[in-house]
Design an enzyme around this catalytic site. Structure first.
Site, PDB file in Angstrom:
ATOM      1  N   ASP A  75       0.789  -1.246  -0.135  1.00  0.00           N
ATOM      2  CA  ASP A  75      -0.072  -0.181   0.068  1.00  0.00           C
ATOM      3  C   ASP A  75       0.902   1.137  -0.112  1.00  0.00           C
ATOM      4  OD1 ASP A  75      -2.767   1.274   0.315  1.00  0.00           O
ATOM      5  OD2 ASP A  75      -1.681   2.156   1.925  1.00  0.00           O
ATOM      6  N   GLU A 114      -1.964  -1.198  -6.003  1.00  0.00           N
ATOM      7  CA  GLU A 114      -3.422  -0.845  -6.485  1.00  0.00           C
ATOM      8  C   GLU A 114      -3.052   0.276  -7.334  1.00  0.00           C
ATOM      9  OE1 GLU A 114      -5.154   1.749  -3.563  1.00  0.00           O
ATOM     10  OE2 GLU A 114      -3.207   2.154  -2.403  1.00  0.00           O
ATOM     11  N   CYS A 146     -12.746  -4.351   5.221  1.00  0.00           N
ATOM     12  CA  CYS A 146     -12.004  -4.757   6.511  1.00  0.00           C
ATOM     13  C   CYS A 146     -11.388  -5.847   6.348  1.00  0.00           C
ATOM     14  CB  CYS A 146     -13.356  -4.915   7.528  1.00  0.00           C
ATOM     15  SG  CYS A 146     -12.514  -5.842   9.039  1.00  0.00           S
ATOM     16  N   CYS A 189     -13.030  -8.991   8.522  1.00  0.00           N
ATOM     17  CA  CYS A 189     -14.328  -9.555   8.484  1.00  0.00           C
ATOM     18  C   CYS A 189     -14.753  -9.607   7.103  1.00  0.00           C
ATOM     19  CB  CYS A 189     -15.288  -9.310   9.311  1.00  0.00           C
ATOM     20  SG  CYS A 189     -15.685  -7.607   9.404  1.00  0.00           S
ATOM     21  N   CYS A 199     -13.586  -1.236  12.357  1.00  0.00           N
ATOM     22  CA  CYS A 199     -14.638  -1.947  11.750  1.00  0.00           C
ATOM     23  C   CYS A 199     -15.976  -1.838  12.801  1.00  0.00           C
ATOM     24  CB  CYS A 199     -14.118  -3.170  11.295  1.00  0.00           C
ATOM     25  SG  CYS A 199     -15.503  -4.299  10.521  1.00  0.00           S
ATOM     26  N   CYS A 241     -16.798  -6.332  13.203  1.00  0.00           N
ATOM     27  CA  CYS A 241     -16.140  -7.000  13.863  1.00  0.00           C
ATOM     28  C   CYS A 241     -15.402  -6.578  15.141  1.00  0.00           C
ATOM     29  CB  CYS A 241     -15.093  -8.105  13.284  1.00  0.00           C
ATOM     30  SG  CYS A 241     -13.983  -7.146  12.463  1.00  0.00           S
ATOM     31  N   ASP A 266      -3.201   1.897   6.548  1.00  0.00           N
ATOM     32  CA  ASP A 266      -2.282   1.590   5.221  1.00  0.00           C
ATOM     33  C   ASP A 266      -1.984   0.078   5.411  1.00  0.00           C
ATOM     34  OD1 ASP A 266      -2.190   4.207   4.496  1.00  0.00           O
ATOM     35  OD2 ASP A 266      -0.376   4.595   5.653  1.00  0.00           O
TER      36      ASP A 266
HETATM   37 ZN   LIG Z   1     -14.434  -6.409  10.350  1.00  0.00          ZN
END
Ligand SMILES: [Zn+2]
Length: 490
Positions: A228, A330, A388, A391, A407, A410, A417
């Protein structure tokens, strides 16, 4: 259209060194670069005149066979005409090496070619306009030597070029000299150029034998990684494995932040000085000497920041390409994001320019070829930051200011990053089959969500495409000396 055949197992690579010419050599270099520009402009005038003449004749209804004969613009034809005319129009031609004029004519032949092909619609990329005249202010001075004595001296501090003689290099040439002494490098040409900071460089285009992952490179136990590119100054790069471990974090170098502060101060100073635009009368005016001095310093500071960044990125990308088998990055639509207006623009602008994702991808794309690893590019819509890694939940309204991903599904709290790097690593893992069958089979990896940049089956002759863009002089980053695709200003 390569002008030479690359032997099997050889690669084209550029080695670039800063040089310290003497005052006399500096004058000669300026003269050679000026000569290249003169030849370019002189022949461009002639080509344009003949084209205009033919167009005018055609408008009078003169048959195509009776028109003023057109002059071809291949390099040999331009050179032939130049050699006939140089005695009359450039009686001083013998002061410079013939390679100087050849540099200009070669650039002209290429730019006319690009324009002609672009007009037929067969050329990829933006349309190419008709060549413009070169001016001292606009064009980057450069001259290329392809024949005669081109040598790296065994003291590793000097090079020898035709006409110019022995030039001292600013840094050691050992990386190239070792290869030349061992017989695994052949120098094809040497290009001398001056950058915006007035430093001279020599760039040797060389054929390198057996450019593969060096045996001494430590292979990481993690074959697949995600990278990243940080948008904030705390980390330039974050590298993570698919299982969620953060492997490496490349901090933004301190001098970069320092030069940014320096830039801000200089820009404020330039704004207070007598610049070229009078905002009261809304007219242009002659800028003051002090404004010019400040502007020159701004340019030098920008150049230094770019050099620092390039150095860090080169070191990081070389390590990545040597140590890992699959590297996922990316793809940001940088141009699109920069044109977005509003308050976002300022921070994003600078951060994106700094993070230089495009530079990293470009470096990785040829280094993975050299070292036999694969580059996987996540497509533009892959939500690496917004997903995330714990999860798989999404957070569509994540802003750049959120440095930590929290998140709500979860409850995981993770560095932004690092979260993105993990997601990218997982994408690379699913897109490549390196885990099961080894690198030879990962050619089928390209699929949804990713694009395989490097076809591993072509590793052997990967350099072919670089060289087939006709002997462009490639200039790469500082000490390592590498091929990058910023061609000479044509
Ligand atoms: Zn999560």
């Amino acid at each position: 259209m390569a002008r030479f055949d690359i032997p099997d197992g050889w690669t084209v690579q550029a080695y670039r060194f800063a040089i310290d010419p003497t005052q006399q050599q500096h004058t000669m270099l300026r003269s050679h670069c000026g000569a290249a520009r003169f030849a370019f402009n002189h022949m461009l005038t002639l080509v344009t005149a003949v084209m205009d003449q033919r167009a005018a004749e055609r408008s009078y209804g003169i048959a195509d066979t009776d028109l003023t004969p057109s002059i071809g613009w291949s390099l040999p034809k331009l050179r032939k005409i130049w050699n006939q005319r140089k005695h009359e129009y450039a009686p001083w031609w013998a002061e410079n090496s013939k390679e100087a004029y050849n540099t200009g004519l070669d650039a002209l032949a290429r730019s006319l070619d690009n324009w002609a092909i672009s007009r037929t619609g067969l050329r990829a990329g933006k349309p190419v306009g008709f060549p413009r005249f070169k001016t001292a202010a606009r064009s980057r001075p450069s001259v290329r030597f392809t024949t005669g004595t081109i040598r790296v001296e065994s003291d590793r501090r000097h090079i020898v070029l035709p006409r110019l003689g022995r030039l001292r290099t600013h840094e050691s040439t050992r990386k190239l000299a070792r290869r030349v002494e061992a017989g695994s490098a052949r120098i094809l040409s040497a290009t001398l150029s001056q950058d915006s900071r007035c430093r001279w460089y020599v760039s040797f285009q060389t054929l390198i034998a057996g450019k593969i992952r060096p045996v001494h490179a430590r292979r990481s136990p993690d074959p697949v990684v995600g990278v990243d590119v940080g948008v904030k100054a705390d980390a330039l790069l974050v590298v993570a494995a698919p299982d969620g471990r953060e492997l490496w974090r490349v901090p933004a170098p301190k001098p970069l932040a320092a030069s940014r502060a320096r830039l801000r101060a200089l820009q404020r100073r330039a704004a207070r000085q007598h610049g070229p635009y009078d905002s009261v009368t809304k007219t242009r005016r002659l800028p003051s000497k002090r404004w010019q001095a400040t502007t020159a310093r701004i340019g030098r500071t920008h150049g230094r920041a770019a050099a620092i960044r390039r150095d860090v990125l080169h070191k990081a990308t070389t390590t990545l390409a040597q140590q890992h088998q699959v590297i996922t990055v990316e793809t940001l639509n940088v141009a699109g994001m920069r044109s977005a207006g509003g308050a976002r623009k300022k921070g994003m602008n600078r951060a994106l320019a700094d993070a230089a994702l495009a530079q990293i991808r470009q470096m990785l794309s040829y280094k993975t070829r050299w070292y036999g690893s694969d580059l996987v590019e996540a497509d533009r819509w892959f939500p690496s930051s917004k997903t995330c890694s714990g999860c798989g939940g999404r957070k569509p309204n994540l802003t750049l200011a959120d440095r930590v991903y929290e998140c709500e599904h979860c409850g995981v709290s993770i560095d932004r990053d690092r979260n993105a790097a993990i997601n990218l690593a997982r994408l690379g893992d699913t897109q490549s089959s390196v885990g099961e069958q080894g690198p030879a089979d990962s050619g089928s990896a390209a699929g949804r969500g990713a694009r395989q940049e490097t076809d591993p089956t072509q590793v052997g002759d990967a350099a072919g495409c670089e060289a087939s863009t006709r002997l462009y002089t490639t200039s790469g980053g500082g000490k390592a000396g590498t091929v990058a695709s910023e061609g000479m200003a044509a």
